[in-house]
Design an enzyme around this catalytic site. Structure first.
Site, PDB file in Angstrom:
ATOM      1  N   TYR A  33     -26.664  -6.436 -26.825  1.00 59.10           N
ATOM      2  CA  TYR A  33     -26.315  -5.868 -28.126  1.00 59.10           C
ATOM      3  C   TYR A  33     -27.529  -5.858 -29.043  1.00 59.10           C
ATOM      4  O   TYR A  33     -28.533  -6.525 -28.779  1.00 59.10           O
ATOM      5  CB  TYR A  33     -25.165  -6.637 -28.772  1.00 59.10           C
ATOM      6  CG  TYR A  33     -25.542  -7.965 -29.384  1.00 59.10           C
ATOM      7  CD1 TYR A  33     -25.681  -8.103 -30.769  1.00 59.10           C
ATOM      8  CD2 TYR A  33     -25.747  -9.097 -28.590  1.00 59.10           C
ATOM      9  CE1 TYR A  33     -26.019  -9.334 -31.340  1.00 59.10           C
ATOM     10  CE2 TYR A  33     -26.078 -10.321 -29.146  1.00 59.10           C
ATOM     11  CZ  TYR A  33     -26.217 -10.432 -30.517  1.00 59.10           C
ATOM     12  OH  TYR A  33     -26.561 -11.634 -31.071  1.00 59.10           O
ATOM     13  N   ARG A  52     -36.561  -3.543 -28.471  1.00 55.85           N
ATOM     14  CA  ARG A  52     -35.974  -4.744 -27.878  1.00 55.85           C
ATOM     15  C   ARG A  52     -34.745  -4.392 -27.043  1.00 55.85           C
ATOM     16  O   ARG A  52     -34.490  -5.000 -25.994  1.00 55.85           O
ATOM     17  CB  ARG A  52     -35.612  -5.758 -28.961  1.00 55.85           C
ATOM     18  CG  ARG A  52     -35.119  -7.088 -28.396  1.00 55.85           C
ATOM     19  CD  ARG A  52     -34.956  -8.136 -29.476  1.00 55.85           C
ATOM     20  NE  ARG A  52     -33.954  -7.758 -30.468  1.00 55.85           N
ATOM     21  CZ  ARG A  52     -33.666  -8.469 -31.558  1.00 55.85           C
ATOM     22  NH1 ARG A  52     -34.318  -9.599 -31.795  1.00 55.85           N
ATOM     23  NH2 ARG A  52     -32.746  -8.071 -32.413  1.00 55.85           N
ATOM     24  N   ARG A 100     -13.547  -6.623 -10.283  1.00 57.78           N
ATOM     25  CA  ARG A 100     -14.215  -7.894 -10.554  1.00 57.78           C
ATOM     26  C   ARG A 100     -14.946  -8.415  -9.321  1.00 57.78           C
ATOM     27  O   ARG A 100     -14.356  -8.623  -8.268  1.00 57.78           O
ATOM     28  CB  ARG A 100     -13.197  -8.922 -11.049  1.00 57.78           C
ATOM     29  CG  ARG A 100     -13.845 -10.211 -11.548  1.00 57.78           C
ATOM     30  CD  ARG A 100     -12.808 -11.194 -12.072  1.00 57.78           C
ATOM     31  NE  ARG A 100     -13.453 -12.376 -12.649  1.00 57.78           N
ATOM     32  CZ  ARG A 100     -13.913 -13.411 -11.927  1.00 57.78           C
ATOM     33  NH1 ARG A 100     -13.778 -13.386 -10.603  1.00 57.78           N
ATOM     34  NH2 ARG A 100     -14.492 -14.438 -12.519  1.00 57.78           N
ATOM     35  N   LYS A 147     -31.140 -10.266 -25.300  1.00 60.78           N
ATOM     36  CA  LYS A 147     -30.115 -10.307 -26.346  1.00 60.78           C
ATOM     37  C   LYS A 147     -28.754  -9.944 -25.753  1.00 60.78           C
ATOM     38  O   LYS A 147     -28.225  -8.843 -25.951  1.00 60.78           O
ATOM     39  CB  LYS A 147     -30.488  -9.374 -27.507  1.00 60.78           C
ATOM     40  CG  LYS A 147     -29.708  -9.640 -28.785  1.00 60.78           C
ATOM     41  CD  LYS A 147     -30.274  -8.834 -29.940  1.00 60.78           C
ATOM     42  CE  LYS A 147     -29.469  -9.012 -31.212  1.00 60.78           C
ATOM     43  NZ  LYS A 147     -29.592 -10.369 -31.787  1.00 60.78           N
ATOM     44  N   GLU A 179     -33.974 -22.248 -32.344  1.00 61.24           N
ATOM     45  CA  GLU A 179     -33.657 -21.206 -33.318  1.00 61.24           C
ATOM     46  C   GLU A 179     -32.302 -21.520 -33.930  1.00 61.24           C
ATOM     47  O   GLU A 179     -31.659 -22.507 -33.580  1.00 61.24           O
ATOM     48  CB  GLU A 179     -33.639 -19.828 -32.648  1.00 61.24           C
ATOM     49  CG  GLU A 179     -32.680 -19.719 -31.477  1.00 61.24           C
ATOM     50  CD  GLU A 179     -32.854 -18.425 -30.695  1.00 61.24           C
ATOM     51  OE1 GLU A 179     -33.342 -17.433 -31.265  1.00 61.24           O
ATOM     52  OE2 GLU A 179     -32.484 -18.413 -29.502  1.00 61.24           O
TER      53      GLU A 179
END
Length: 284
Positions: A33, A52, A100, A147, A179
């Site tokens: 995301y 990114r 799955r 991310k 962070e």
């Protein structure tokens, strides 16, 4: 009024935007995301977020469903369709729907979603008051530079911080701050030097982080890209966080220790002003 959401090439009312229960983003958090701030209907630091995004997709082997020009057009169009003046655009791309299986499917069409959230950014009250931080162990996986949507533990960390009366969490590994739950952590030494952890797979490569460092150096500030301990942060002249939606926001308390005089410090405030001015000027 319902927001308009982008889903796989279609513009839909949010109530009609549906994703398959077999989507790997839902089943495996197999998705990435990005969040881009919007001010005055324009995109802030968009090109950094776009770069990114492409890196995260490449690391996971997920193809981007749109070309870079088309992705920019989609961001601009969702701002227009929702009349968004200030807030953010959330983008998510998953590997897509497949039965799955832990192994990646040989063929799957990526799922692309964008939606908007209206919220104050320029006049965020926390930029005036600062925030408090609680430190918690960093128990995430070791590819934090990608991310991904694997955000359960950061959510748990933030909830633990709130349970302890703080606004947010800083994650700590081997005694060193990695962070925040959703932001980059910084401190300022007594001599005015900005200290922020160097880039590695231990933390997300923050877009706002990079911009703030460039602005600090451009303003003649010394910058050290290295890890720092909780104790060093508590003894610092200032502390602050950076992110797409926080810009630069002061930290005035870490655990039970007041930072500086307990008010937003001059360095973080100056960097916020520099960032705001420069990014508004370059918004697209």
């Amino acid at each position: 009024m319902s927001r308009i959401v982008y889903l796989n090439g279609t513009w839909l009312p949010e109530a009609d935007a549906k994703v398959s229960v077999f989507d790997r983003g839902f089943l495996f958090a197999d998705a990435i995301y990005e969040v881009t701030a919007v001010i005055g209907g324009k995109l802030i630091d968009y090109h950094g977020h776009s770069a990114r995004l492409q890196r995260s997709l490449s690391e996971l082997g997920i193809p981007c469903p749109l070309s870079e020009p088309s992705l920019l057009d989609a961001h601009r169009e969702i701002v227009h369709r929702n009349g968004l003046d200030e807030g953010l655009i959330y983008l998510q791309i998953s590997r897509g729907a497949a039965d799955r299986d832990f192994a990646y499917p040989a063929k799957a069409e990526p799922t692309l979603v964008l939606f908007t959230q209206a919220k104050p950014i320029l006049n965020n009250p926390r930029s005036e008051t600062g925030i408090s931080i609680a430190t918690v162990p960093d128990w995430r996986w070791e590819r934090r530079d990608i991310k991904t949507v694997q955000l359960l533990y950061p959510s748990m960390a933030k909830m633990e911080a709130m349970r302890r009366g703080a606004d947010d969490a800083w994650l700590v590994e081997d005694g060193l701050v990695t962070e925040g739950s959703a932001a980059t952590a910084h401190i300022v030494k007594a001599d005015g030097t900005l200290v922020t952890r160097g880039l590695s797979n231990a933390l997300l490569h923050g877009i706002t982080r990079a911009s703030i460092i460039d602005l600090a150096r451009g303003a003649g500030m010394a910058v050290e890209e290295r890890a720092f301990s909780v104790e060093e942060a508590q003894a610092a002249a200032e502390a602050f966080i950076t992110s797409a939606t926080n810009f630069s926001t002061s930290v005035i308390k870490i655990d039970e220790v007041i930072i500086g005089d307990g008010t937003p410090g001059p360095v973080s405030r100056r960097l916020r002003a520099l960032y705001t001015e420069s990014r508004l000027a370059s918004a697209i």
